[in-house]
Design an enzyme around this catalytic site. Structure first.
Site, PDB file in Angstrom:
ATOM      1  N   GLU A 126      -3.092  13.203  -1.107  1.00 38.55           N
ATOM      2  CA  GLU A 126      -1.932  14.004  -1.548  1.00 38.55           C
ATOM      3  C   GLU A 126      -2.295  15.488  -1.584  1.00 38.55           C
ATOM      4  O   GLU A 126      -1.540  16.324  -1.088  1.00 38.55           O
ATOM      5  CB  GLU A 126      -1.467  13.567  -2.956  1.00 38.55           C
ATOM      6  CG  GLU A 126      -0.979  12.138  -3.051  1.00 38.55           C
ATOM      7  CD  GLU A 126       0.484  11.949  -2.618  1.00 38.55           C
ATOM      8  OE1 GLU A 126       1.148  12.929  -2.223  1.00 38.55           O
ATOM      9  OE2 GLU A 126       0.949  10.795  -2.654  1.00 38.55           O
ATOM     10  N   ASP A 177      -0.466   7.942 -10.722  1.00 42.26           N
ATOM     11  CA  ASP A 177       0.193   7.008  -9.801  1.00 42.26           C
ATOM     12  C   ASP A 177      -0.836   6.123  -9.094  1.00 42.26           C
ATOM     13  O   ASP A 177      -0.688   4.902  -9.007  1.00 42.26           O
ATOM     14  CB  ASP A 177       1.010   7.772  -8.739  1.00 42.26           C
ATOM     15  CG  ASP A 177       1.970   8.773  -9.357  1.00 42.26           C
ATOM     16  OD1 ASP A 177       2.268   8.638 -10.557  1.00 42.26           O
ATOM     17  OD2 ASP A 177       2.395   9.696  -8.646  1.00 42.26           O
ATOM     18  N   SER A 181       6.668   6.484  -6.491  1.00 38.72           N
ATOM     19  CA  SER A 181       5.324   6.528  -5.908  1.00 38.72           C
ATOM     20  C   SER A 181       5.181   5.738  -4.613  1.00 38.72           C
ATOM     21  O   SER A 181       4.172   5.064  -4.396  1.00 38.72           O
ATOM     22  CB  SER A 181       4.268   6.062  -6.924  1.00 38.72           C
ATOM     23  OG  SER A 181       4.173   6.992  -7.944  1.00 38.72           O
ATOM     24  N   SER A 182       6.161   5.863  -3.743  1.00 40.09           N
ATOM     25  CA  SER A 182       6.039   5.168  -2.455  1.00 40.09           C
ATOM     26  C   SER A 182       4.868   5.720  -1.650  1.00 40.09           C
ATOM     27  O   SER A 182       4.194   4.967  -0.942  1.00 40.09           O
ATOM     28  CB  SER A 182       7.344   5.270  -1.663  1.00 40.09           C
ATOM     29  OG  SER A 182       7.666   6.618  -1.442  1.00 40.09           O
ATOM     30  N   SER A 183       4.589   7.012  -1.745  1.00 43.71           N
ATOM     31  CA  SER A 183       3.477   7.557  -0.948  1.00 43.71           C
ATOM     32  C   SER A 183       2.126   7.096  -1.503  1.00 43.71           C
ATOM     33  O   SER A 183       1.220   6.750  -0.736  1.00 43.71           O
ATOM     34  CB  SER A 183       3.551   9.081  -0.846  1.00 43.71           C
ATOM     35  OG  SER A 183       3.450   9.669  -2.108  1.00 43.71           O
ATOM     36  N   GLY A 199      11.238   8.944  -1.921  1.00 43.64           N
ATOM     37  CA  GLY A 199      11.788  10.187  -2.474  1.00 43.64           C
ATOM     38  C   GLY A 199      12.472   9.987  -3.815  1.00 43.64           C
ATOM     39  O   GLY A 199      13.226  10.838  -4.264  1.00 43.64           O
ATOM     40  N   ALA A 200      12.232   8.856  -4.466  1.00 44.10           N
ATOM     41  CA  ALA A 200      12.925   8.565  -5.720  1.00 44.10           C
ATOM     42  C   ALA A 200      12.002   8.659  -6.931  1.00 44.10           C
ATOM     43  O   ALA A 200      12.409   8.419  -8.051  1.00 44.10           O
ATOM     44  CB  ALA A 200      13.543   7.168  -5.658  1.00 44.10           C
TER      45      ALA A 200
END
Ligand code: GLA
Length: 389
Positions: free
Chosen positions: A163, A175, A129-131, A125-126
């Site tokens: 996504e 990303d 690009s963790s997802s 959530g920062a």
């Protein structure tokens, strides 16, 4: 300063957790990095230019095939194993697993059943690009397990579809591309129309990249993101071009109408990305930093996407200033919270990190975290570490 876990240590933790939850050793593993965008935001979905780098924060997956066709997955985030096919009401990360599995299967990479465990040190959530890292890591693991290679571009598009179609986030292609295709010690100049990638050497001898997290999650980000995309499309239609990549140079007459302010950001940002690429090639760090400052001003003034927390953080960086080693700073990623990126003199990095935290807290009451990052290679399959108790 926050320190990252080295990739082998994260993989090791992941393999151990896999073993503990599934009572057998993993036979497959993959790693994918997070990313920070140095310059060129809200340009990728306008067929424009961006200049990201992959960072030394990773998502690791350890896995082993099952004899049935079921997918069982667990993550350090949730701490428990779930059966993915049954998990429509389950935590958000399972959506990414389901989407990547379904779309790779549709692309002919048929794996059958799988047990998998996920660990990550990319803050969620920062805006790092963790997802995308999760999807690209899983797609990479599936490529390795099936022996079928999608290739970087197709893998990035497939993960972008996860996504769009599963998480309902209308993101661009930046990303997934950098996470799939990054080269160590370089930043990537990405042309989102031709999809040509150019790798520019970017080492940490003279300068460092710091990430400063506002601590404010991007709550408004998805609605603002979709709104900006629609405004950019309206601007392109008004200007009679197929995408804002083809928009003419802004004139005085563009004035303050919303679609034309959005267009002005995209046109000027594309030019800044090109100039930034030249500046880092020439190791002209003051010029690169100045372009980052201008980029933030444009995202704030013309694109209205920075938000109060990011603006406060950037003000703190500017207050520390060039004489103390801050060469430039800007929001990075989608905006409205999340992270800022700072280009700083290498010898001043620790001092800047120590000074920016209290300044930002005093200004906003929020707790920030600051950490240095270095450019690493993109996603890869890995040999699962052998677990000795
Ligand atoms: C998010 C999206 C990217 C890009 C940036 C803004 O990170 O996922 O595709 O649009 O925002 O540059």
């Amino acid at each position: 300063m926050d320190t990252a876990t080295a990739a082998p240590a994260l993989l090791d933790r992941c393999a151990r957790a896999f073993h503990a939850h599934f009572n057998k050793p993993p036979t497959l593993a993959a790693l994918a990095p997070g990313r920070v965008n140095l310059i060129g935001d809200h340009t990728d979905y306008n067929q424009g230019l961006a200049l990201p780098m992959a960072i030394d924060r990773w998502t690791a997956i350890a896995a082993a095939p099952r004899t049935d066709n079921e997918i069982h997955a667990g993550s350090a985030l949730g701490g428990q194993v779930l059966r993915i096919e049954n998990s429509t009401a389950a935590p958000a990360w399972t959506t990414y697993i389901r989407g990547t599995l379904e779309l790779t299967r549709e692309a002919g990479l048929n794996l059958g059943g799988l047990d998998l465990w996920i660990e990550s040190d990319i803050p969620t959530g920062a805006g790092l690009s963790s997802s995308a890292a999760l999807c690209v890591a899983l797609a990479t693991l599936i490529e390795h397990a099936t022996g079928i290679t999608l290739g970087h571009a197709a893998k990035a598009r497939l993960c972008q579809r996860v996504e769009h179609e599963y998480a309902k986030v209308p993101c661009g292609i930046m990303d997934q591309t950098i996470i799939a295709a990054a080269h160590e010690h370089t930043a990537m100049l990405l042309d989102c129309r031709s999809m040509v990638t150019t790798y520019i050497p970017f080492d940490g001898r003279e300068v460092r990249v710091l990430i400063a997290d506002t601590g404010v999650s991007r709550a408004l980000a998805s609605s603002a993101y979709a709104a900006r995309r629609a405004e950019c499309e309206a601007a392109a239609a008004f200007l009679g071009v197929q995408s804002l990549r083809d928009a003419p140079a802004p004139t005085e007459e563009w004035g303050t109408s919303i679609p034309l302010r959005r267009a002005r950001h995209v046109v000027t940002e594309n030019a800044r990305v090109q100039a930034f690429a030249e500046a880092i090639r020439a190791r002209d760090w003051p010029a690169a930093g100045h372009l980052m400052d201008q980029s933030h001003d444009s995202l704030q003034g013309d694109f209205d996407i920075t938000g109060p927390a990011l603006d406060a953080l950037i003000q703190c960086a500017r207050d520390i200033g060039q004489t103390s080693g801050v060469l430039g700073s800007r929001m990075t990623g989608a905006g409205m919270g999340g992270c800022a990126v700072l280009l700083v003199r290498a010898d001043a990095a620790d001092d800047i990190a120590a000074r920016i935290l209290p300044a930002y807290s005093a200004r906003t009451g929020n707790i920030a975290r600051v950490f240095p990052v270095r450019p690493v290679a993109g996603a890869s399959a890995a040999t699962p570490p052998i677990i000795t108790h």
